[in-house]
Structure formats: structure tokens, C-alpha cells
Design an enzyme around this catalytic site. Structure first.
Site, PDB file in Angstrom:
ATOM      1  N   HIS A   1      81.289  78.928 106.165  1.00 60.05           N
ATOM      2  CA  HIS A   1      82.023  78.234 105.104  1.00 60.05           C
ATOM      3  C   HIS A   1      81.444  76.833 105.061  1.00 60.05           C
ATOM      4  O   HIS A   1      81.701  76.032 105.960  1.00 60.05           O
ATOM      5  CB  HIS A   1      83.515  78.127 105.424  1.00 60.05           C
ATOM      6  CG  HIS A   1      84.189  79.440 105.677  1.00 60.05           C
ATOM      7  ND1 HIS A   1      84.839  80.132 104.691  1.00 60.05           N
ATOM      8  CD2 HIS A   1      84.304  80.178 106.806  1.00 60.05           C
ATOM      9  CE1 HIS A   1      85.336  81.249 105.206  1.00 60.05           C
ATOM     10  NE2 HIS A   1      85.027  81.304 106.486  1.00 60.05           N
TER      11      HIS A   1
ATOM     12  N   TYR B   1      90.427  84.930 100.885  1.00 60.07           N
ATOM     13  CA  TYR B   1      90.550  83.742 101.718  1.00 60.07           C
ATOM     14  C   TYR B   1      91.481  82.703 101.121  1.00 60.07           C
ATOM     15  O   TYR B   1      91.540  82.548  99.912  1.00 60.07           O
ATOM     16  CB  TYR B   1      89.176  83.064 101.858  1.00 60.07           C
ATOM     17  CG  TYR B   1      88.626  83.113 103.263  1.00 60.07           C
ATOM     18  CD1 TYR B   1      87.857  84.189 103.692  1.00 60.07           C
ATOM     19  CD2 TYR B   1      88.898  82.085 104.166  1.00 60.07           C
ATOM     20  CE1 TYR B   1      87.366  84.237 104.983  1.00 60.07           C
ATOM     21  CE2 TYR B   1      88.399  82.137 105.455  1.00 60.07           C
ATOM     22  CZ  TYR B   1      87.639  83.209 105.865  1.00 60.07           C
ATOM     23  OH  TYR B   1      87.158  83.255 107.136  1.00 60.07           O
TER      24      TYR B   1
ATOM     25  N   ASP C   1      74.461  51.477  93.366  1.00 60.04           N
ATOM     26  CA  ASP C   1      75.566  52.388  93.130  1.00 60.04           C
ATOM     27  C   ASP C   1      75.074  53.765  93.550  1.00 60.04           C
ATOM     28  O   ASP C   1      74.086  54.265  93.001  1.00 60.04           O
ATOM     29  CB  ASP C   1      75.882  52.349  91.633  1.00 60.04           C
ATOM     30  CG  ASP C   1      77.246  52.902  91.313  1.00 60.04           C
ATOM     31  OD1 ASP C   1      77.967  53.314  92.250  1.00 60.04           O
ATOM     32  OD2 ASP C   1      77.607  52.926  90.117  1.00 60.04           O
TER      33      ASP C   1
ATOM     34  N   ASP D   1      82.233  79.136  95.842  1.00 57.57           N
ATOM     35  CA  ASP D   1      83.613  79.259  95.355  1.00 57.57           C
ATOM     36  C   ASP D   1      84.038  78.173  94.367  1.00 57.57           C
ATOM     37  O   ASP D   1      84.868  78.424  93.504  1.00 57.57           O
ATOM     38  CB  ASP D   1      84.590  79.299  96.531  1.00 57.57           C
ATOM     39  CG  ASP D   1      84.577  80.657  97.218  1.00 57.57           C
ATOM     40  OD1 ASP D   1      84.729  81.672  96.524  1.00 57.57           O
ATOM     41  OD2 ASP D   1      84.408  80.710  98.447  1.00 57.57           O
TER      42      ASP D   1
ATOM     43  N   ALA E   1      90.662  82.196  97.310  1.00 59.55           N
ATOM     44  CA  ALA E   1      89.422  82.776  96.805  1.00 59.55           C
ATOM     45  C   ALA E   1      89.436  84.248  97.213  1.00 59.55           C
ATOM     46  O   ALA E   1      88.965  84.595  98.284  1.00 59.55           O
ATOM     47  CB  ALA E   1      88.219  82.049  97.387  1.00 59.55           C
ATOM     48  N   ALA E   2      90.025  85.089  96.371  1.00 54.74           N
ATOM     49  CA  ALA E   2      90.197  86.526  96.623  1.00 54.74           C
ATOM     50  C   ALA E   2      90.914  86.744  97.953  1.00 54.74           C
ATOM     51  O   ALA E   2      92.136  86.653  98.024  1.00 54.74           O
ATOM     52  CB  ALA E   2      88.892  87.280  96.527  1.00 54.74           C
TER      53      ALA E   2
ATOM     54  N   TYR F   1      84.143  79.982  90.862  1.00 57.33           N
ATOM     55  CA  TYR F   1      85.550  80.301  90.569  1.00 57.33           C
ATOM     56  C   TYR F   1      86.399  79.052  90.304  1.00 57.33           C
ATOM     57  O   TYR F   1      87.349  79.102  89.538  1.00 57.33           O
ATOM     58  CB  TYR F   1      86.199  81.033  91.737  1.00 57.33           C
ATOM     59  CG  TYR F   1      85.506  82.289  92.181  1.00 57.33           C
ATOM     60  CD1 TYR F   1      85.887  83.528  91.676  1.00 57.33           C
ATOM     61  CD2 TYR F   1      84.494  82.245  93.130  1.00 57.33           C
ATOM     62  CE1 TYR F   1      85.267  84.688  92.096  1.00 57.33           C
ATOM     63  CE2 TYR F   1      83.867  83.404  93.556  1.00 57.33           C
ATOM     64  CZ  TYR F   1      84.251  84.621  93.034  1.00 57.33           C
ATOM     65  OH  TYR F   1      83.633  85.758  93.459  1.00 57.33           O
TER      66      TYR F   1
ATOM     67  N   ALA G   1      88.001  75.527  92.542  1.00 58.95           N
ATOM     68  CA  ALA G   1      89.115  75.220  93.448  1.00 58.95           C
ATOM     69  C   ALA G   1      90.369  74.897  92.636  1.00 58.95           C
ATOM     70  O   ALA G   1      91.480  75.009  93.132  1.00 58.95           O
ATOM     71  CB  ALA G   1      88.755  74.041  94.348  1.00 58.95           C
ATOM     72  N   GLY G   2      90.172  74.488  91.377  1.00 52.22           N
ATOM     73  CA  GLY G   2      91.313  74.219  90.505  1.00 52.22           C
ATOM     74  C   GLY G   2      91.865  75.490  89.895  1.00 52.22           C
ATOM     75  O   GLY G   2      93.047  75.779  89.996  1.00 52.22           O
TER      76      GLY G   2
HETATM   77 CU    CU Z   1      85.625  82.744 107.734  1.00 51.74          CU
END
Ligand code: CU
Ligand code: NAG
Ligand code: NAG
Ligand code: NAG
Length: 712
Positions: free
Chosen positions: A472, A419, A630, A333, A416-417, A337, A339-340
Site C-alpha cells: 500500500h 479494503y 514555490d 485507488d 476500496a472494494a 476510484y 478517495a472522495g
Molecule cells: Cu494490505
């Protein structure tokens, strides 16, 4: 080779011209630019006009933009500005664009101070992320397609009802019939009897595939066993549906109001937030959504770095039904797609309650024109129960100290569609930083035939509605900077002392200790969770020591919801999300190590190649030294979801939580200076049995007497 052309215009990103302060858009309410701020509207529009000019003068076809976002300065350039007083790094825009009639994508950078494109690559075999605009298009084309209309008839939907046919357009995952040669979306099909229905109780059994560039339905996957449209009532959850089912909403809950008469205890300077000794920058991009950077803690005047950068860098939602074409359902996702891109505009009093400060998110549309999602990031405080408490039994608990906690939350919600993912970055007064993810929204569903068993790959959650098993899995990216540069990472396991009962060393057999393992090399860090040892991971600074414990200052990652991918090794799921097969992996920091599945994951098969970089490349032979340097950790957490009827037609939100808490970082509880809600010493208790109580709001539930919350 995937690179058709590599055009390099001479450049160095660093400070070619004198530093300048650019005024940013009025929307973001800021006077000066911080190097990690999102691109403003002006900057986005400038970047797109520079890119459009560049492509037209170089004889390209028309282009449409997929992404225009900030290219963050390197850590080195950022810290040179922040800590050494050097000039502001140039503002740089990263763009991804698609050219008409040309396969693949163009990506490149625009130096906004100079106003020129300085690096552009054409990648033939990669596909860009899907934007909300890409998703919104699909339904229209699906409804018009004669073959889809025919399949709808077979399912039991007459042509006159095509306006009641809906689809959730998903990235196709990977389909070997087309690979990544065409830009594809799979349309998961549904039906509503009217526009106010929830379509998820009425899935259709076939799956059209759309070419997103030509807008043609190029194929329809039709199962050999046909499953007609369900004739059951739609499973609805809006007001009318609840009225029909239950006569209305339950009326037992009284209003709860959050009262903050004195406002908030955080301050904002642009996107830099200060609260309870913490200070950090809040960034936002189309892919990761919220990015927290340069997190420091002011320890009584000594400003100590904690983390250079925190974000959710990737996620995958693999479904467990092996029947074709359900194997394709494993949405990445964040990489496919964003998250922003999918973030919601938030509403006062609903998504966040109390006194709120919002930040907008800025994006570019297809034409390169800037637009905002208003109120994308919510910043607010909540009461957080008890911070600490102790009472003395000797005077019937009158000698007491009780301090209530407040937490600061930086949150966003993306859809996300079907969810919803609600992300809450939490800051606590004891120095703890946490992330809660709440999952809600609607299950992805498929139709069952009359008498068909949903098991073992799914559950019948409503008559003829099959919700498939799925996971998930999230990849948290942690770039630590605990107490300065030069960090190591290790793990702690509660371990029983091996010496047997009756032996001199462990006569009673009760001995146990904390076994600490420092990851010397990358391969040592490739670790799994272990609940029986209560395994945690430590980010620490090996160059410093706690004066009391003698141990290096650290932040401990406590994360207990840590399933890993259940798909088999070698499956597309595991190849496309190689990070999801283990709980932790640590690699040396390099400037472009952001996305553990890779930069262009849409329709990528998961095959590694010379020009594809991701966690597999970064791990390499596992021999890189990761001590006192680092480094970046990618941490896999999440849950495995076996649906049940309670998850339908709308899921109650299910939380996943992790925290990173200071260990050996402070000399004592760092929150002792938080003002107690109630405190009485033994000598005070002897003189005067009741102390003044500050809380004038709390009262007894079934008593009209007001004002007393804690006294006896
Ligand atoms: Cu689920
Ligand atoms: C920036 O804004 C200030 C205050 O509004 C204004 O005086 C100044 O001219 C602006 N600078 C530029 C470069 O636009
Ligand atoms: C977890 O730790 C226990 C105790 O050391 C050990 O027996 C077990 O094999 C470990 N499990 C995993 C998955 O590493
Ligand atoms: C890794 O580097 C550190 C610091 O340079 C050094 O002390 C250590 O011995 C090295 N470890 C390995 C396994 O090479």
C-alpha cells in the site's frame, strides 16, 4: 495526438464581473462561500445544466457525468483575495463527462459566476475514473452472462444459485489486449452460500472483463489450472458467525465513554477551522478526499503560514503474484476510484467518539444532479496522553508540572472494494501536524486448489484461501509555505564524524552531527529513506533565521514507514506510479501539478507521451532550480503486506503514521502556555503537600475512593 478537438471560448478566469457572495446550499450550513469550499448543490446543478446545454447546442450525443468538482483558484488568485483584499475569485466547476458512442472523455470548466462553459477538451485515449455507480452496476451484468454462468457451473455453482455469485469490480489496471480503447472493469469473482456470508473466503478462479459502456462481458480469463469452489464453511465475522464459532462476543470489555462536558475547543466558520493557534480550510473533492489548505499558526498575534495545501494525491496497491492475470492487480485507488467518491458516511460513537462536527461531501451523479454523502468528514478532539512533564527528584518528585495533550483530528474513511482506508489528519498543541492512515477491511483473496502451496506469492489465510502479497503505497502531496513565500527543501542525516579514533579532532571517536543537504535542483531531491541515518526532510524558509539557533524556520517530515515499489523498474506498476520508486521528489509549483501519476490514470499504460503530464514530465531533466521558491513535495510512504491468518476474515486495523514538526520555527516549546493538568513549585510543595486536582473523573480502578489521579 489524443486531443480530437480543442474548443476555447474566450475567457479569463479572473474577476470579469464584480465580486459577489453566492448563497450556498442549506446542507452545508454556511452563509458565505470561501474560494476553496466544495461546490454546493446549487453550484453542481448549475454547472451540469450549463454543460448539458453546451453539449446539446453543439450537436453532441447524450452525455453522462463522471465528475463535477471545484476547480480551485490558482494560488496567486487565492492569495490575492486572502492577503491583498482583492475580489473573490470566480467559482469554477471542473467536469468530466462521457459522450454516448464516443471514445474517451470530455473535460472542461464552467465559470459559475458567468454561467458558461469556457474550456472544453475531448481526449480520445483516456478513460474517466470509476464511480461508485459504475461499480454497483457490474454484478448484475456478470450474473446474467451465459459464459459466466457456464464457468460458475465448472466451479461447482449451479445456475439456480447465480444470485449467490458476487464480484468486486476493479479497474483493469492495464491490459495490453485492449489498452485504453474500451472502458473496462475486471470482475473478481466470489460466492456466498447466503446473503449474510462474507464472500472473501470463497473466491472463484476465473475473471470476467466487462465493457463498462456497452455492459457486455467481452472476455473471461480462465486459468489453465482449475480450482473448484471451496466446500469449507464461510469465514464470517458478523454476530451470527461469532456466536457459532465462540458462543458470542467476549464480555470482558466495559463501556468507555468520552466526556466533553464543555463541548469542543475548535470553532468553524463554514469550512475554516480554528483550534489552538492553527487555522486552516477543509476542502473535499472526489479524488483526494480531504484537502487542507492555507494552514497558518497564530504565534502570539503573528499569523505565520505553514502549508499552502496538504492532501493524499495518489496511491497504488501493487500485488506481487506474477501469474496471469494477477499482474493486473495494482489499483491506483485515488486516481482510478477516488478517495472522495468512495468515502463513507460516518456514524456518531462508532467511527468517531465524543463531541463531533461533521462536513458533508457533495458530488454529482451521472445526470449531473447533486447529491451528498452526509458526515463524510469528522472533526473532533481526543485526549493525546502527555504533552510534557517534569518532576524534581530533590523533594521526592513533589515539585512537578504535568500537562496533558489534546489533539484535533480531521478524518474520513473510504472503502476500496474489500479494503478500508481511514485517514486521520492530526493537529497537536506543539505545532506538529501529522497524518495517520489505518488500514482495515478485508484481504483480496484467490482460491487455492486442494494441496496447492500459496507461497511464495501469497499465504493460505484460511483453508483454500490465498491472500497475495501486496503493498500500500501513498503519495502525500505537500505544498509548503513555511513562514511565508520562498521555501527550500533539504534532508537531515545523523552522521558520524569521520575523523578516526585517536585523531586530534575526534580522539574518542564519539563525534556525530546532523548533516544537512539542501536540494538545489530537482534531481537532488529524488531521494530514498535511510533508517541508519534517521533521515528526515526539512521544509524551510531560507530568508529567515531563528534568533537562538541561527537556523532557518522549518517543518521536519518524520516518516519511517517508507517502502518503495518492489515491482521492477520498467514494470507497469513503476511506469504507472513513477513516484512510488523513491521516497521523496520535489518539483517547482505550477498550477496544475496535482496528481503524480497523471490526471487520467484509468487504463493508462504508463507510457509517457507529449500530451501526458505527470511527475516524470515535472521532473524533466532534473535541472530546475528549487531553492527559495514555490515548490511541491511528493512523499511516498506506506507498507508492504505479507498476509497472515490474523488478517482474516477481517483485518485488525494497522496504522501508518507520519508527522511534520516545527524545528527552529519557534523560540521555545510553543506549548508552554497550554494549561497544566497539575503544577506545583518547590515553595508550594513545602507549604502544602497536595495541590488541588482538577480531574474529577479519573479514579482508582479497584478502590471506591474517588477523585484523585495524580497526588501521592
Ligand atoms: Cu494490505
Ligand atoms: C442570501 O441569503 C440571504 C439570507 O438568507 C438573503 O437575504 C439573500 O437574499 C440571499 N441572496 C441571494 C443572492 O440569494
Ligand atoms: C544510509 O546511510 C548509511 C550511512 O551513511 C550508508 O552507509 C548507506 O549506504 C545509506 N543507505 C542508503 C540506502 O542510502
Ligand atoms: C537557484 O536560484 C537561487 C535563487 O535565485 C540562486 O541563489 C542559486 O544560486 C540557484 N542555484 C542553482 C544551482 O542554480
Amino acid at each position: 495526438m489524443n486531443q480530437l478537438r480543442l474548443i476555447l471560448i474566450p475567457l479569463r478566469v479572473v474577476n470579469l464581473v464584480s465580486p459577489q457572495i453566492i448563497n450556498v446550499s442549506k446542507q452545508s450550513n454556511q452563509m458565505t462561500v470561501h474560494p476553496l469550499d466544495q461546490l454546493s448543490h446549487e453550484e453542481i446543478n448549475k454547472a451540469s445544466s450549463v454543460v448539458l446545454d453546451y453539449f446539446s447546442t453543439n450537436g453532441h450525443n447524450a452525455i453522462s457525468f463522471n465528475t463535477i468538482t471545484l476547480k480551485e483558484p490558482t494560488k496567486q488568485d487565492y492569495l490575492a483575495w486572502k492577503e491583498k483584499g482583492e475580489a473573490l475569485p470566480h467559482r469554477v466547476a471542473y467536469y468530466v463527462a462521457v459522450e454516448a458512442d464516443i471514445k474517451g472523455v470530455h473535460e472542461g470548466l464552467v465559470d459559475l459566476n458567468i454561467g458558461s462553459v469556457y474550456e472544453t477538451k475531448s481526449l480520445e485515449n483516456f478513460q474517466p475514473m470509476l464511480t461508485v455507480a459504475d461499480l454497483s452496476d457490474v454484478e448484475e451484468f456478470v450474473r446474467k452472462d451465459p459464459n459466466v454462468i457456464e464457468q460458475c457451473k465448472i466451479s461447482g455453482i449451479p445456475e439456480a444459485e447465480m444470485h449467490n455469485v458476487y464480484c468486486d469490480p476493479w479497474a483493469i489496471g492495464y491490459d495490453e489486449r485492449w489498452g485504453s480503447t474500451r472502458r473496462l472493469q475486471q470482475a473478481l469473482m466470489y460466492y456466498r452460500s447466503n446473503e449474510d456470508d462474507s464472500q472473501y473466503s470463497h473466491p472463484l478462479d476465473f475473471c470476467p472483463i466487462l465493457d463498462a459502456n456497452t455492459k457486455e462481458i467481452i472476455y473471461i480469463d480462465i486459468p489453465s489450472r482449475r480450482r473448484p469452489l471451496s466446500k469449507f464453511k464461510h469465514a464470517n465475522f458478523h454476530t451470527q458467525g461469532i456466536k457459532e464459532k465462540y458462543g458470542g462476543f467476549r464480555d470482558s470489555s466495559k463501556t468507555i465513554s468520552i466526556s466533553q462536558p464543555n463541548g469542543v475547543s475548535f470553532t468553524m466558520d463554514g469550512s475554516v477551522l480554528e483550534w489552538s493557534n492553527f487555522k486552516f480550510h477543509i476542502g473535499f473533492n472526489n479524488r483526494e478526499g480531504i484537502v487542507l489548505s492555507d494552514i497558518t499558526y497564530n504565534d502570539h498575534g503573528n499569523v505565520r503560514p505553514l502549508f499552502y495545501r496538504l492532501s493524499l494525491a495518489e496511491m497504488i496497491v501493487p500485488y506481487g503474484c506474477p501469474d496471469f492475470p494477477h499482474q493486473r492487480k495494482h489499483a491506483l485507488d485515488i486516481g482510478e476510484y477516488g478517495a472522495g467518491f468512495m468515502t463513507n458516511p460516518l456514524k456518531l460513537g462508532c467511527d468517531c467518539k465524543g463531541v463531533i462536527h461533521y462536513l458533508d461531501a457533495h458530488f454529482a451523479d451521472r445526470h449531473g444532479k447533486a447529491f451528498s454523502v452526509p458526515n463524510a468528514v469528522c472533526i473532533h478532539e481526543e485526549d493525546d496522553g502527555l504533552l510534557h512533564k517534569h518532576s524534581d527528584f530533590r523533594d521526592e518528585f513533589q515539585t512537578t508540572i504535568v500537562t496533558r495533550a489534546t489533539k484535533l483530528i480531521v478524518s474520513q474513511i473510504f472503502t476500496a472494494a474489500n479494503y478500508e482506508y481511514c485517514l486521520y489528519w492530526n493537529f497537536h498543541q506543539d505545532g506538529t501536524i501529522g497524518l495517520d492512515v489505518k488500514l482495515t477491511g478485508i484481504l483480496n483473496t484467490y482460491v487455492l486448489a486442494e494441496g496447492e502451496d500459496a507461497g511464495p506469492w501469497g499465504t493460505q489465510v484460511y483453508p483454500l484461501v490465498n491472500a497475495h502479497n501486496h503493498q500500500h503505497l501513498f503519495a502525500l502531496r505537500v505544498h509548503p509555505r513555511i513562514d511565508g513565500d520562498g521555501n527550500s527543501i533539504g534532508m537531515s542525516d545523523g552522521t558520524a564524524y569521520e575523523a578516526p579514533i585517536g585523531s586530534k579532532e575526534n580522539f574518542y571517536g564519539n563525534g556525530f552531527y546532523c548533516k544537512k543537504t539542501t536540494f538545489e535542483k530537482v534531481k537532488d531531491s529524488l531521494t530514498q529513506a535511510n533508517a541508519s541515518t534517521g533521515r528526515t526532510w526539512d521544509f524551510f524558509n531560507p530568508n529567515k533565521k531563528n534568533a537562538y539557533s541561527g537556523k532557518p524556520p522549518s517543518y521536519k517530515l518524520v516518516s519511517n514507514m517508507t517502502p518503495t515499489a518492489l515491482a521492477q523498474e520498467g514494470s507497469w506498476v513503476c511506469k504507472r506510479a513513477p513516484w512510488s520508486t523513491r521516497t521523496v521528489q520535489v518539483v517547482p509549483y505550477k498550477d496544475d501539478r496535482f496528481y503524480p501519476s497523471g490526471k487520467f490514470v484509468t487504463q493508462w499504460s504508463g507510457e509517457q507521451s507529449d500530451d501526458y503530464e505527470n511527475i516524470v514530465t515535472w521532473i524533466g531533466d532534473g535541472e530546475d532550480n528549487i531553492t527559495n521558491t514555490d515548490l511541491v513535495m511528493f512523499h511516498t510512504f506506506g507498507l508492504t503486506h505479507f498476509p497472515a491468518p490474523e488478517d482474516f476474515p477481517l483485518m485488525p486495523s494497522e496504522p501508518i503514521s507520519l508527522i511534520m514538526r516545527p524545528r527552529h520555527f519557534f523560540l521555545e516549546n510553543p506549548a508552554l502556555d497550554v494549561k497544566p493538568s497539575y503544577v506545583m513549585t518547590t515553595s508550594e510543595a513545602m507549604k502544602q503537600p497536595l495541590a488541588e486536582i482538577e480531574d474529577k473523573v479519573s479514579r482508582l480502578a479497584f478502590d471506591s475512593a474517588k477523585g484523585e489521579c495524580c497526588g501521592k
